[in-house]
Design a protein around this motif. Sequence first.
Motif, PDB file in Angstrom:
ATOM      1  N   GLU A 122       0.867  -1.204   0.109  1.00  0.00           N
ATOM      2  CA  GLU A 122      -0.029   0.165  -0.070  1.00  0.00           C
ATOM      3  C   GLU A 122       0.950   1.386   0.023  1.00  0.00           C
ATOM      4  O   GLU A 122       0.378   2.172   0.270  1.00  0.00           O
ATOM      5  CB  GLU A 122      -0.755  -0.006   1.187  1.00  0.00           C
ATOM      6  CG  GLU A 122      -2.113  -1.238   1.134  1.00  0.00           C
ATOM      7  CD  GLU A 122      -3.007  -1.074   2.292  1.00  0.00           C
ATOM      8  OE1 GLU A 122      -2.843  -0.485   3.270  1.00  0.00           O
ATOM      9  OE2 GLU A 122      -3.601  -2.071   2.436  1.00  0.00           O
ATOM     10  N   VAL A 123       2.084   1.040  -0.516  1.00  0.00           N
ATOM     11  CA  VAL A 123       2.949   2.385  -0.538  1.00  0.00           C
ATOM     12  C   VAL A 123       2.547   3.224  -1.687  1.00  0.00           C
ATOM     13  O   VAL A 123       2.326   2.701  -2.699  1.00  0.00           O
ATOM     14  CB  VAL A 123       4.682   1.612  -0.721  1.00  0.00           C
ATOM     15  CG1 VAL A 123       5.274   2.864  -1.060  1.00  0.00           C
ATOM     16  CG2 VAL A 123       4.956   0.794   0.555  1.00  0.00           C
ATOM     17  N   HIS A 124       2.608   4.508  -1.436  1.00  0.00           N
ATOM     18  CA  HIS A 124       2.530   5.470  -2.411  1.00  0.00           C
ATOM     19  C   HIS A 124       3.895   5.725  -3.075  1.00  0.00           C
ATOM     20  O   HIS A 124       4.757   6.403  -2.370  1.00  0.00           O
ATOM     21  CB  HIS A 124       1.818   6.772  -1.812  1.00  0.00           C
ATOM     22  CG  HIS A 124       0.441   6.571  -1.911  1.00  0.00           C
ATOM     23  ND1 HIS A 124      -0.547   7.671  -1.590  1.00  0.00           N
ATOM     24  CD2 HIS A 124      -0.161   5.569  -1.337  1.00  0.00           C
ATOM     25  CE1 HIS A 124      -1.836   7.106  -1.383  1.00  0.00           C
ATOM     26  NE2 HIS A 124      -1.622   6.059  -1.158  1.00  0.00           N
ATOM     27  N   LEU A 125       4.019   5.537  -4.237  1.00  0.00           N
ATOM     28  CA  LEU A 125       5.130   5.513  -4.957  1.00  0.00           C
ATOM     29  C   LEU A 125       5.482   6.684  -5.935  1.00  0.00           C
ATOM     30  O   LEU A 125       4.446   6.754  -6.870  1.00  0.00           O
ATOM     31  CB  LEU A 125       5.725   4.290  -5.722  1.00  0.00           C
ATOM     32  CG  LEU A 125       6.992   4.293  -6.803  1.00  0.00           C
ATOM     33  CD1 LEU A 125       8.226   4.575  -5.862  1.00  0.00           C
ATOM     34  CD2 LEU A 125       6.878   2.901  -7.537  1.00  0.00           C
ATOM     35  N   ALA A 126       6.117   7.816  -5.572  1.00  0.00           N
ATOM     36  CA  ALA A 126       6.264   8.965  -6.645  1.00  0.00           C
ATOM     37  C   ALA A 126       7.764   8.873  -7.278  1.00  0.00           C
ATOM     38  O   ALA A 126       8.565   9.254  -6.670  1.00  0.00           O
ATOM     39  CB  ALA A 126       6.116  10.292  -5.417  1.00  0.00           C
ATOM     40  N   THR A 127       7.740   8.568  -8.514  1.00  0.00           N
ATOM     41  CA  THR A 127       8.763   8.462  -9.364  1.00  0.00           C
ATOM     42  C   THR A 127       8.781   9.871 -10.090  1.00  0.00           C
ATOM     43  O   THR A 127       7.901  10.409 -10.087  1.00  0.00           O
ATOM     44  CB  THR A 127       8.948   7.207 -10.196  1.00  0.00           C
ATOM     45  OG1 THR A 127       7.926   7.110 -10.919  1.00  0.00           O
ATOM     46  CG2 THR A 127       8.828   5.953  -9.497  1.00  0.00           C
ATOM     47  N   GLU A 128      10.205   9.977 -10.500  1.00  0.00           N
ATOM     48  CA  GLU A 128      10.530  11.089 -11.238  1.00  0.00           C
ATOM     49  C   GLU A 128      10.031  12.718 -10.524  1.00  0.00           C
ATOM     50  O   GLU A 128       9.608  13.678 -10.911  1.00  0.00           O
ATOM     51  CB  GLU A 128       9.794  11.311 -12.633  1.00  0.00           C
ATOM     52  CG  GLU A 128      10.279  10.014 -13.610  1.00  0.00           C
ATOM     53  CD  GLU A 128       9.781  10.174 -14.680  1.00  0.00           C
ATOM     54  OE1 GLU A 128      10.231  10.545 -15.769  1.00  0.00           O
ATOM     55  OE2 GLU A 128       8.686   9.339 -14.984  1.00  0.00           O
TER      56      GLU A 128
END
Length: 534
Positions: free
Chosen positions: A102-108
């Motif tokens: 349930e991790v929110h992943l914010a790439t770039e």
Amino acid sequence: MPILRQNYDLVVYRATPAGIMAAITGARLKLRTLLVEPSSRVGGMMTSGLNAADILNDSLINGVALEFFRAVRDEYALPTLPARIESRIALKVFRAMLDESEVHLATERDIASVQRQDRRITAAVLSDGHRVTGRWWVDASYEGDLMAMGGIRHRLGREGRDEYDEGLAGRQPYRAMLPWTSRREIMPRRDGALLPFVQPPSWDAVGAADMQVQSYCIRPTLTNIAANRVPITAPPNFDFSRFELFRLLGRTIRNGRVAAKQIPMLGTTWKSAYFNLAALPNGKFDMNSGPAAPLNNPVLTQGWIEASPDRRRALNEEFRRYTQALLYFMQTDASVPQGVRDFMSDFGLPADEYETSGHLPPDVYVREGRRLQGQHVFRQQDVENGGASPEDALCEAKYHLDCKPVHWRANHSGTNVVREGMFFTLDAHRYSLPAWIVLPHPEDCGNFFSVCGVSATHVAFGSIRMEPTWMELGSAAAIMAHLADRRGCPVHDVQGRDVAKLRDERFFQWPAPRFLKVKLRDKMAVYYRRMAGS
């Protein structure tokens, strides 16, 4: 890009293996978790060429990190945990684990700035302008960038020998560029100018402190499978006169023999003066540096840590061009022994790896960056004597004390080129890491963890800096935050044995995510056919 919340319990900076472990562990403990990664790729060096994972004792791997290695084991249908993993497989498993979480992943997106209140970090502004708050913060970067932005006291470089009474601390004695031909001298100057990549002599005393770190590289993956091989070419407009030092070194080598060593449960390792190739599944090889034409470049390393993002991108491109040119040099230059050229001519870059970066790994291998200066500091003696007491231990580690060259210099008399900074102990030490090693000084901050740049000396860090160890510390940081929340106590009061107890009770028996439910026996034959082809 995902839509982000404004408020999180746990914010983790950089999706290195340690950062991924911290984020997944935090999410499983019901902490609303954000993982911020400036690039488009997750997995740090384990998905960018560092394919030999330096696992000297797989019994030391626990918790969510153990799940990762078990998932890779099942991908390959191995009977034991793997120590050599293709980047694409590591990337596949890391992505699957994040997708199941349930991790929110914010790439770039990068962290542009942080905000503090008293002894706590409260918020960060991302590079796209989005502001997020967090109750807990984890720096999982190799450089220690969040630590620096947050005003957490830290150290960069080498302590002096007298500071902690460490025998390996500070500037090291000069050593020959080629250790087995120590009497052969390489004149450091031509026409009065130093050779490219050679620095002037240092007059600092042996054992003196400085702000230098061990050298970085790009760690290439090679293959000799024709159907998957991309030819190695010279980078456009590269000045090969910069490699004169390596030509001179090559001409001192009388025997270009390539030797093979079979390592039980790991596979074959091929060695020469030019490389150390660790065999991977599917006909690939992790290439480590040799002393005759080293991938590890001290000159390109200098300035990386404190460089701006734009400058790091420029340095990354310099490393890439240098690495590609060096591979081409090993295959084609007349100064390289014929046996090495013949051997290297069978290799190219893997077509199924690193497609967006010309089939060379995209990331520079940052072996050492900023290190915490916490209330205590882990030292050479702690590594050698077993480390933390049982009540304080977060996890165990095992590796040699190991440092790559810090400089290539002219010697004091101007008659030879020498290496400086290396050490490698014959014994691999097993030791426990304390809870305080990931925590800043309590006067600095009460809601921050640094899981790669730990509170250790340069010497001790040379053993700790292994990805499986960092993965353990990443999970431990999230558990420490959870325990501090649950008990309503300062995180500095959380003991290592409490972390280990919760991890052992709740994470070994954690229900396997869907992607882990693999029938091992159905894949055994496929694996052994692959290995036979390698």
